[in-house]
Design a protein around this motif. Structure first.
Motif, PDB file in Angstrom:
ATOM      1  N   SER A 156      -7.263   5.764 -17.513  1.00 32.48           N
ATOM      2  CA  SER A 156      -6.993   4.973 -16.307  1.00 32.48           C
ATOM      3  C   SER A 156      -5.645   4.267 -16.364  1.00 32.48           C
ATOM      4  O   SER A 156      -5.034   3.996 -15.332  1.00 32.48           O
ATOM      5  N   THR A 157      -5.156   3.970 -17.581  1.00 30.78           N
ATOM      6  CA  THR A 157      -3.840   3.323 -17.718  1.00 30.78           C
ATOM      7  C   THR A 157      -2.717   4.337 -17.925  1.00 30.78           C
ATOM      8  O   THR A 157      -1.602   3.969 -18.295  1.00 30.78           O
ATOM      9  N   ASN A 158      -3.046   5.621 -17.701  1.00 32.89           N
ATOM     10  CA  ASN A 158      -2.041   6.682 -17.792  1.00 32.89           C
ATOM     11  C   ASN A 158      -1.381   6.737 -19.170  1.00 32.89           C
ATOM     12  O   ASN A 158      -0.169   6.794 -19.300  1.00 32.89           O
ATOM     13  N   LEU A 159      -2.223   6.706 -20.203  1.00 33.63           N
ATOM     14  CA  LEU A 159      -1.790   6.902 -21.591  1.00 33.63           C
ATOM     15  C   LEU A 159      -0.785   5.857 -22.082  1.00 33.63           C
ATOM     16  O   LEU A 159       0.237   6.198 -22.676  1.00 33.63           O
ATOM     17  N   LEU A 160      -1.101   4.583 -21.851  1.00 34.65           N
ATOM     18  CA  LEU A 160      -0.249   3.530 -22.426  1.00 34.65           C
ATOM     19  C   LEU A 160      -0.250   3.682 -23.948  1.00 34.65           C
ATOM     20  O   LEU A 160      -1.298   3.881 -24.562  1.00 34.65           O
ATOM     21  N   HIS A 161       0.931   3.578 -24.557  1.00 35.72           N
ATOM     22  CA  HIS A 161       1.067   3.871 -25.986  1.00 35.72           C
ATOM     23  C   HIS A 161       0.164   3.000 -26.851  1.00 35.72           C
ATOM     24  O   HIS A 161      -0.485   3.494 -27.779  1.00 35.72           O
TER      25      HIS A 161
END
Length: 200
Positions: A156-161
């Motif tokens: 949901s956070t688009n692959l936050l590192h």
């Protein structure tokens, strides 16, 4: 049982590395389903024309709930960073290969969840020998559920590192708990192995 579960978790970590290296983490933009289906599509023609907008709205709605939870827990700075991160707004185009790589990753995750449930069930019989075996198996079940939920937040956070890193650390913690339970179960069964007569 616990040995096979540990091996399966190691395999899942390997598959997770493949997901990461192939850039397939957003192959399924929703969770736990993939493009709203139990079995994902194989062609973009199977999706509505505005599918990117649809799944972006779903991800943002989930992030709003996650941000609200973080704020309640006192992680205000982290909540603000997620709320204002523009990279989350980027929605990838459908790619069948990436979708199925991520889908297989999720199927393996489900299998591991079932293995951990079986491990916990079997460990209950060892309570009288060593209560820490079922306790650690129970912790492993909680960890795998939490790791799965965090995996949904990664999407949901688009692959936050930092979310990916946290997800990996949870997987390693799961391995550690399972290895400890496996070690204690091996020690608990050692006297039984010693009492077995030698076959000639």
């Amino acid at each position: 049982m616990s040995t096979w579960t540990v091996i399966a978790v190691y395999f899942l970590i390997l598959v997770g590395g493949i997901v990461r290296s192939t850039g397939s983490g957003m192959g399924c933009p929703d969770w736990p389903k993939c493009f709203g289906s139990v079995i994902p599509p194989t062609s973009e023609n199977q999706l509505p024309k505005n599918y990117q907008e649809i799944y972006l709205e779903k991800r943002l709605a989930k992030n709003e709930r996650f941000v609200a939870t973080l704020e309640k827990l006192g992680f205000t700075k982290t909540a603000n960073e997620i709320a204002n991160d523009k990279s989350i707004l980027v929605e990838e185009e459908f790619n069948a290969t990436k979708t199925w790589i991520e889908y297989i990753n999720r199927l393996i995750g489900v299998l591991i969840g079932l293995l951990i449930i079986a491990t916990l069930w079997k460990s209950l019989s060892l309570w009288s020998l060593d209560k820490w075996i079922p306790i650690n198996s129970g912790i492993a079940l909680v960890l795998v559920l939490f790791t799965g939920w965090i995996g949904s937040i990664v999407v949901s956070t688009n692959l936050l590192h930092w979310m990916i890193t946290f997800h990996m650390l949870l997987a390693l913690a799961l391995v550690a708990v399972l290895l400890y339970a496996n070690h204690r179960s091996y020690r608990a069964s050692a006297p039984k192995r010693k009492r077995r007569p030698c076959s000639r």
